[in-house]
Design an enzyme around this catalytic site. Structure first.
Site, mmCIF file in Angstrom:
data_model
loop_
_atom_site.group_PDB
_atom_site.id
_atom_site.type_symbol
_atom_site.label_atom_id
_atom_site.label_comp_id
_atom_site.label_asym_id
_atom_site.label_seq_id
_atom_site.Cartn_x
_atom_site.Cartn_y
_atom_site.Cartn_z
ATOM 1 N N GLU A 34 0.873 -1.164 0.000
ATOM 2 C CA GLU A 34 0.000 0.000 0.000
ATOM 3 C C GLU A 34 0.920 1.227 0.000
ATOM 4 O OE1 GLU A 34 -2.717 0.292 3.305
ATOM 5 O OE2 GLU A 34 -3.469 2.217 2.575
ATOM 6 N N ARG A 260 4.758 -12.809 9.817
ATOM 7 C CA ARG A 260 5.478 -11.601 9.463
ATOM 8 C C ARG A 260 6.800 -11.532 10.210
ATOM 9 N NH1 ARG A 260 3.494 -6.382 9.911
ATOM 10 N NH2 ARG A 260 1.701 -7.072 8.767
ATOM 11 N N LYS A 270 4.309 0.844 9.515
ATOM 12 C CA LYS A 270 4.499 2.102 8.789
ATOM 13 C C LYS A 270 3.947 3.267 9.588
ATOM 14 C CE LYS A 270 3.037 0.191 4.923
ATOM 15 N NZ LYS A 270 2.475 0.004 3.587
HETATM 16 P P1 ATP Z 1 2.679 -2.217 8.122
HETATM 17 O O1 ATP Z 1 1.808 -2.934 9.111
HETATM 18 O O2 ATP Z 1 4.110 -2.219 8.470
HETATM 19 O O3 ATP Z 1 2.169 -0.870 7.779
HETATM 20 P P2 ATP Z 1 1.370 -3.411 5.932
HETATM 21 O O4 ATP Z 1 1.106 -4.853 5.976
HETATM 22 O O5 ATP Z 1 0.245 -2.493 6.168
HETATM 23 O O6 ATP Z 1 2.619 -3.099 6.836
HETATM 24 P P3 ATP Z 1 1.552 -3.309 3.100
HETATM 25 O O7 ATP Z 1 2.098 -2.236 2.236
HETATM 26 O O8 ATP Z 1 0.107 -3.577 3.082
HETATM 27 O O9 ATP Z 1 2.029 -2.986 4.572
HETATM 28 O O10 ATP Z 1 2.366 -4.655 2.869
HETATM 29 C C1 ATP Z 1 2.706 -5.165 1.621
HETATM 30 C C2 ATP Z 1 3.031 -6.625 1.778
HETATM 31 O O11 ATP Z 1 4.110 -6.797 2.677
HETATM 32 C C3 ATP Z 1 1.851 -7.380 2.351
HETATM 33 O O12 ATP Z 1 1.696 -8.572 1.624
HETATM 34 C C4 ATP Z 1 2.243 -7.643 3.771
HETATM 35 O O13 ATP Z 1 1.675 -8.834 4.231
HETATM 36 C C5 ATP Z 1 3.769 -7.723 3.684
HETATM 37 N N1 ATP Z 1 4.391 -7.337 4.947
HETATM 38 C C6 ATP Z 1 4.179 -6.210 5.654
HETATM 39 N N2 ATP Z 1 4.866 -6.219 6.808
HETATM 40 C C7 ATP Z 1 5.545 -7.399 6.836
HETATM 41 C C8 ATP Z 1 6.435 -8.018 7.776
HETATM 42 N N3 ATP Z 1 6.773 -7.432 8.909
HETATM 43 N N4 ATP Z 1 6.934 -9.235 7.466
HETATM 44 C C9 ATP Z 1 6.600 -9.826 6.315
HETATM 45 N N5 ATP Z 1 5.777 -9.313 5.393
HETATM 46 C C10 ATP Z 1 5.245 -8.110 5.645
HETATM 47 MG MG MG Z 2 -1.580 -3.193 4.708
#
Ligand code: ATP
Ligand code: MG
Length: 550
Positions: A34, A260, A270
């Site tokens: 995102e 994760r 983020k």
């Molecule tokens: P955050 O919670 O850090 O804001 P998010 O999951 O909202 O992260 P996205 O941009 O939606 O961020 O994530 C893109 C991809 O990266 C998704 O498939 C998500 O599952 C994966 N991802 C995000 N954080 C992690 C992590 N700590 N370990 C592994 N994969 C991750």
């Molecule tokens: Mg997300």
């Protein structure tokens, strides 16, 4: 790939799918960020996994922006994401997509669901929806709008799109089961009304699809076979499947969840990282202390080290916290072979070799990397006035101090054995200003004239030839206190009068070195030819290797 490496559970699932489902011609994954912030090391795990699986099976991996939440998204983030994925060494070729490209198609799908009696327009407010939802132990209550006619639903949904209703006044909801034990299946919201300018579609839309609805449709439209995501989406999988099974989109992607990445001494959401940037706790998203990919890159980590780290942590189905010392171990391993060894004195103490001729300068050969003889040698100037590290001298040393002390001898790396004869102090403050030493001309390194050995070897630079630089030392941004990660007030130390060997004058931003005995360092982007700035990537002490030995 190492054929002896055990297969992980995702590979096992894919192997089985390929075996059973002959319709799968080619494995197709995607990385779906995102664009609401910069990528972090957790995303690197997901990137390595998605692109890695595709490569392993001769398949494809798309880059897809999951841009369904216009209020938080920005072009700056889109650009940083692309730079980071490329830097990590992955290529989406011509397959860069945006969920927003499918808004029209998603809208059509929503009308289809309405026509099939599987979705309805609901006038409950967000709060009311929550109240009607029930709990884990109690079933929810059906919305009073649930049994609207298909015609009325279609009419209202079209008018939602046309902008007839205020934000938040209505939603489109799936008609599934308010008694489902899975809360995600209790008539989840598919669309909300939101007047927000989208960074790609502008003001074209005032209704936006929810993630749980948009994601499976995007996956299916792109022909994704395996939609790999993190564990918190496990409970959403039935909804993912419901969307896929109730629409005719051709492909039937399969969602697989993995744990994760969570790292000690780090926050990884983020939202929290954005707060650090906005509150000025750090110097931007690429501050070298940040766990963002841009911060890690600026600090001096290599893509090889990050990929190696992601490989070593593997993928599992259970959440766990990885010790940050493993990440540090990976960069040490990579740079050990690659980085030239140089000498840099971080906190200088003047040494005068009283028996060395005043105007003499010798050029002494020094190997650039003992691990890699192909990296050759360089010449180091040696002269009467030198700098050594303040901490390498003690006036009253404890027993096992094998460095310099009054009357004691040490070897200067690549040069001579010296002996400390006299300590010169500031009369008023008592502070040590310089050391007067003698050298033994018979002990020059590498010439084999003397096999005399002493215990300690120090790094040094010639005072007249040294170049001054700023060096930034980092500690963790967070320290563990009980269960909590609290901000470390001492995460940055700037040393502004470091003395480096003269060859480093030509170093450019991004260049990496081992400063003997001090760690691995990288030239920062703030560096200029007039004022060099180095970041310490990591010290030399490998706490991970130590942990493994125990
Ligand atoms: P955050 O919670 O850090 O804001 P998010 O999951 O909202 O992260 P996205 O941009 O939606 O961020 O994530 C893109 C991809 O990266 C998704 O498939 C998500 O599952 C994966 N991802 C995000 N954080 C992690 C992590 N700590 N370990 C592994 N994969 C991750
Ligand atoms: Mg997300």
């Amino acid at each position: 790939m190492n054929e002896f490496k055990p297969r992980n559970f995702i590979q096992n699932i894919i192997d089985e799918d390929l075996e059973k489902n002959k319709e799968i011609k080619r494995i197709h994954t995607r990385f779906p960020p995102e664009p609401n912030g910069y990528l972090h090391i957790g995303h690197a795990k997901s990137i390595c996994l998605n692109f890695g699986i595709a490569a392993e099976y001769g398949g494809l991996c798309n880059l897809r922006y999951d841009d369904t939440n216009p209020s938080k998204e920005d072009l700056e983030y889109v650009e940083s994401i692309e730079e980071d994925v490329k830097w990590l060494g992955f290529d989406w070729e011509d397959r860069k997509y945006y969920a927003s490209d499918y808004f029209e198609k998603m809208y059509e799908c929503a009308e289809e669901l309405i026509k099939a009696g599987k979705a309805f327009v609901c006038d409950l407010s967000a709060e009311e929806i929550r109240a009607y939802r029930g709990t884990l132990t109690e079933p929810g209550q059906e919305s009073p709008y649930r049994n609207r006619s298909i015609e009325e639903n279609l009419d209202l949904f079209r008018r939602m799109r046309e902008g007839e209703f205020p934000d938040g006044s209505r939603t489109l909801r799936a008609k599934i089961d308010m008694a489902s034990p899975n809360l995600n299946m209790r008539d989840p919201v598919l669309y909300r009304i939101l007047r927000a300018t989208h960074h790609r579609t502008g003001d074209k839309w005032c209704i936006y699809p929810m993630y749980d609805y948009a994601h499976p449709i995007s996956d299916a439209l792109e022909g994704i076979t395996h939609s790999i995501c993190t564990l918190e989406f496990e409970d959403h999988r039935p909804l993912y499947d419901w969307v896929i099974n109730n629409l005719d989109l051709g492909a039937k992607p399969r969602q697989i969840e993995f744990a994760r990445l969570d790292l000690t001494n780090t926050v990884m959401s983020k939202r929290k990282l954005r707060a650090l940037v906005e509150e000025g706790v750090v110097d931007g998203w690429d501050d070298p202390r940040m766990p963002t990919i841009s911060g890690i890159r600026r600090r001096g980590y290599t893509p090889e080290a990050i990929r190696d780290f992601c490989e070593r942590i593997g993928v599992a189905k259970a959440n766990s916290v990885v010790d940050i010392s493993l990440l540090e171990h990976c960069i040490r391993e990579d740079l050990n072979a690659k980085a030239p060894r140089v000498m840099a004195v971080l906190r200088p103490l003047k040494v005068i070799i009283v028996n060395y001729p005043e105007d003499q300068v010798e050029e002494l050969p020094a190997e650039n990397n003992p691990e890699n003889p192909e990296m050759g040698t360089r010449m180091l100037p040696f002269s009467r006035e030198l700098y050594i590290e303040q901490e390498d001298f003690m006036e009253e040393p404890p027993k096992k101090f094998f460095r310099l002390a009054p009357g004691k001898e040490v070897r200067l790396k690549h040069a001579y054995i010296i002996k400390c004869e006299n300590v010169v102090k500031d009369e008023k403050t008592g502070e040590i200003i310089e050391l007067h030493c003698t050298y033994d001309p018979e002990t020059r390194s590498g010439l084999g004239q003397s096999n005399r050995k002493v215990k300690g070897t120090l790094h040094w630079v010639s005072a007249a030839h040294a170049i001054k630089a700023e060096v930034r030392l980092f500690d963790y941004l967070f320290i563990n206190e009980g269960e909590e990660e609290v901000l470390n007030p001492h995460s940055l130390e700037r040393l502004s009068s470091c003395m480096l060997e003269p060859g480093l004058k030509k170093a450019n931003p991004g260049d990496k070195f081992q400063f003997l005995r001090q760690g691995y360092f990288c030239v920062d982007k703030d560096s200029t030819p007039e004022k060099l700035v180095f970041n310490r990537i990591v010290s030399l002490r490998d706490t991970w290797a130590k942990l493994q030995k125990k």
